[in-house]
Design an enzyme around this catalytic site. Sequence first.
Site, PDB file in Angstrom:
ATOM      1  N   HIS A 208     -32.277 -37.230  39.015  1.00 42.71           N
ATOM      2  CA  HIS A 208     -31.281 -37.048  40.081  1.00 42.71           C
ATOM      3  C   HIS A 208     -31.101 -38.278  40.960  1.00 42.71           C
ATOM      4  O   HIS A 208     -30.290 -38.268  41.872  1.00 42.71           O
ATOM      5  CB  HIS A 208     -31.684 -35.868  40.969  1.00 42.71           C
TER       6      HIS A 208
HETATM    7  C1  UD1 Z   1     -33.068 -35.669  48.414  1.00 41.24           C
HETATM    8  C2  UD1 Z   1     -34.006 -36.807  48.801  1.00 41.24           C
HETATM    9  C3  UD1 Z   1     -34.768 -37.277  47.580  1.00 41.24           C
HETATM   10  C4  UD1 Z   1     -35.452 -36.135  46.865  1.00 41.24           C
HETATM   11  C5  UD1 Z   1     -34.442 -35.054  46.564  1.00 41.24           C
HETATM   12  C6  UD1 Z   1     -35.093 -33.863  45.905  1.00 41.24           C
HETATM   13  C7  UD1 Z   1     -33.085 -38.233  50.606  1.00 41.24           C
HETATM   14  C8  UD1 Z   1     -32.525 -39.564  50.905  1.00 41.24           C
HETATM   15  N1  UD1 Z   1     -33.260 -37.949  49.308  1.00 41.24           N
HETATM   16  O1  UD1 Z   1     -32.130 -36.217  47.505  1.00 41.24           O
HETATM   17  O2  UD1 Z   1     -35.743 -38.208  47.993  1.00 41.24           O
HETATM   18  O3  UD1 Z   1     -36.034 -36.601  45.683  1.00 41.24           O
HETATM   19  O4  UD1 Z   1     -33.835 -34.646  47.790  1.00 41.24           O
HETATM   20  O5  UD1 Z   1     -34.188 -32.921  45.479  1.00 41.24           O
HETATM   21  O6  UD1 Z   1     -33.370 -37.479  51.498  1.00 41.24           O
HETATM   22  N2  UD1 Z   1     -26.565 -30.896  47.148  1.00 41.24           N
HETATM   23  C9  UD1 Z   1     -26.210 -29.618  46.823  1.00 41.24           C
HETATM   24  N3  UD1 Z   1     -26.925 -28.593  47.366  1.00 41.24           N
HETATM   25  C10 UD1 Z   1     -27.973 -28.801  48.212  1.00 41.24           C
HETATM   26  C11 UD1 Z   1     -28.315 -30.121  48.538  1.00 41.24           C
HETATM   27  C12 UD1 Z   1     -27.617 -31.165  47.989  1.00 41.24           C
HETATM   28  O7  UD1 Z   1     -25.256 -29.379  46.072  1.00 41.24           O
HETATM   29  O8  UD1 Z   1     -28.609 -27.819  48.645  1.00 41.24           O
HETATM   30  C13 UD1 Z   1     -25.800 -32.014  46.529  1.00 41.24           C
HETATM   31  C14 UD1 Z   1     -24.683 -32.479  47.422  1.00 41.24           C
HETATM   32  O9  UD1 Z   1     -23.615 -32.884  46.630  1.00 41.24           O
HETATM   33  C15 UD1 Z   1     -25.271 -33.686  48.106  1.00 41.24           C
HETATM   34  C16 UD1 Z   1     -26.175 -34.259  47.010  1.00 41.24           C
HETATM   35  O10 UD1 Z   1     -26.662 -33.111  46.321  1.00 41.24           O
HETATM   36  O11 UD1 Z   1     -24.309 -34.582  48.568  1.00 41.24           O
HETATM   37  C17 UD1 Z   1     -27.307 -35.070  47.540  1.00 41.24           C
HETATM   38  O12 UD1 Z   1     -28.078 -34.303  48.447  1.00 41.24           O
HETATM   39  P1  UD1 Z   1     -29.027 -35.057  49.520  1.00 41.24           P
HETATM   40  O13 UD1 Z   1     -29.785 -34.079  50.300  1.00 41.24           O
HETATM   41  O14 UD1 Z   1     -28.219 -36.072  50.269  1.00 41.24           O
HETATM   42  O15 UD1 Z   1     -30.013 -35.888  48.593  1.00 41.24           O
HETATM   43  P2  UD1 Z   1     -30.744 -35.521  47.235  1.00 41.24           P
HETATM   44  O16 UD1 Z   1     -30.104 -36.311  46.135  1.00 41.24           O
HETATM   45  O17 UD1 Z   1     -30.898 -34.052  47.062  1.00 41.24           O
END
Ligand code: UD1
Length: 367
Positions: A208
């Site tokens: 991811h």
């Molecule tokens: C975050 C952490 C990463 C960790 C990962 C585990 C940061 C910078 N990154 O990354 O270190 O390894 O979590 O999963 O904090 N989204 C959803 N549903 C959710 C959450 C996110 O659809 O419940 C999608 C959204 O499109 C969002 C993208 O995932 O924009 C990224 O989510 P975000 O929380 O920004 O970072 P992760 O890639 O999940």
Amino acid sequence: MSLKISLVVGARPNFMKAAPLMAELKKYPALFAPQLIHSGQHYDEKLSRLFFDELKMPQPDTYLGVGSASHAVQTSRIMTALEEVWLKNPCDLVVVFGDVNSTMAASIVAAKLCIKIAHVEAGLRSFDNTMPEEINRIVTDRLSDYLFISEPSGIVNLKSEGVPEEKLKFVGNIMIDTLVAHLEVARKSGILEQFGLKPQNYIAMTMHRPANVDNPELLGTLIEIFNEIGRECPIIFPCHPRTQKNMAAFGLIDKIDKKALRLTEPLGYLDFLKLQSEARLVMTDSGGIQEETTYLNIPCITMRENTERPVTVEVGSNIITGVDPHIIRDAAFKSLRGETKKGRVPDLWDGHTAERIVDYLRKNVCH
Ligand code: UD1
């Protein structure tokens, strides 16, 4: 008077780190009044609530509901909401976990409100500032008063950054507390039957990181390689929403050989632990999975250029391949041929890290 502690969590990897500490703090109600704050960085059922249920975590006392956004917007939303919470309801200590945006946001707000900060999983460094997590780790450690360290590299890194030794405490890996506590029940998960898998006959994969999934060309080549590996040994790939969205947006879904590379929704903690523990090989770009496979002594290929968790390579069963698809393929085929790396469990990854942290807080922070 008991010490008012705010434990701040936001994203999936935080939950299994906070659960054992919360449970341990609650054993001493005269000393500690812990409260759980969930930023809402992760909000999907499968990335958040399921973990709370499985880990028997108390519902958050405060839910900020910040959701997804760009780094700056998400971080500032968390900061604005947390400042309001702590101005209304001051606390004595903020505990943050790992390296997600919620971790750094909470540290900055606490520091400016002159609240003491404890960082669990301090000192890890990839020395790669293109990773958002590296920025989060550096800022959080710089602002923390108590740095709880999971592996020896953390001590070396923090000392070389000039952090005074009295702030450092090597306590071991708190995520392994959760693993140890749940392994027996995870073994009863029916996930293998659900996917028609046999132990040792499949590869478990997660991916991811922006570096791997935000570039259409690289993601396309990786899928081709995974198809090839998966025809030799099927790959089960519980897919993070970011990866799912990008595969669809880049028109890559049709490129997947669905028998070889089997995509699923993100799995809960217990099912994924079972999936890892019976896998012939794990392929990942996650941080925590490098550690879990090391504890379980399952061969792990980390598809990143570096790791902030070098003990998993030096002592554990992890190898770092970088993201060159051909190197990944060669490493995977080598592992499938039985040329696997065996390791041992690193020091203090023993299921008692939360006890050591609470013991430290009782002796050094409570008055
Ligand atoms: C975050 C952490 C990463 C960790 C990962 C585990 C940061 C910078 N990154 O990354 O270190 O390894 O979590 O999963 O904090 N989204 C959803 N549903 C959710 C959450 C996110 O659809 O419940 C999608 C959204 O499109 C969002 C993208 O995932 O924009 C990224 O989510 P975000 O929380 O920004 O970072 P992760 O890639 O999940």
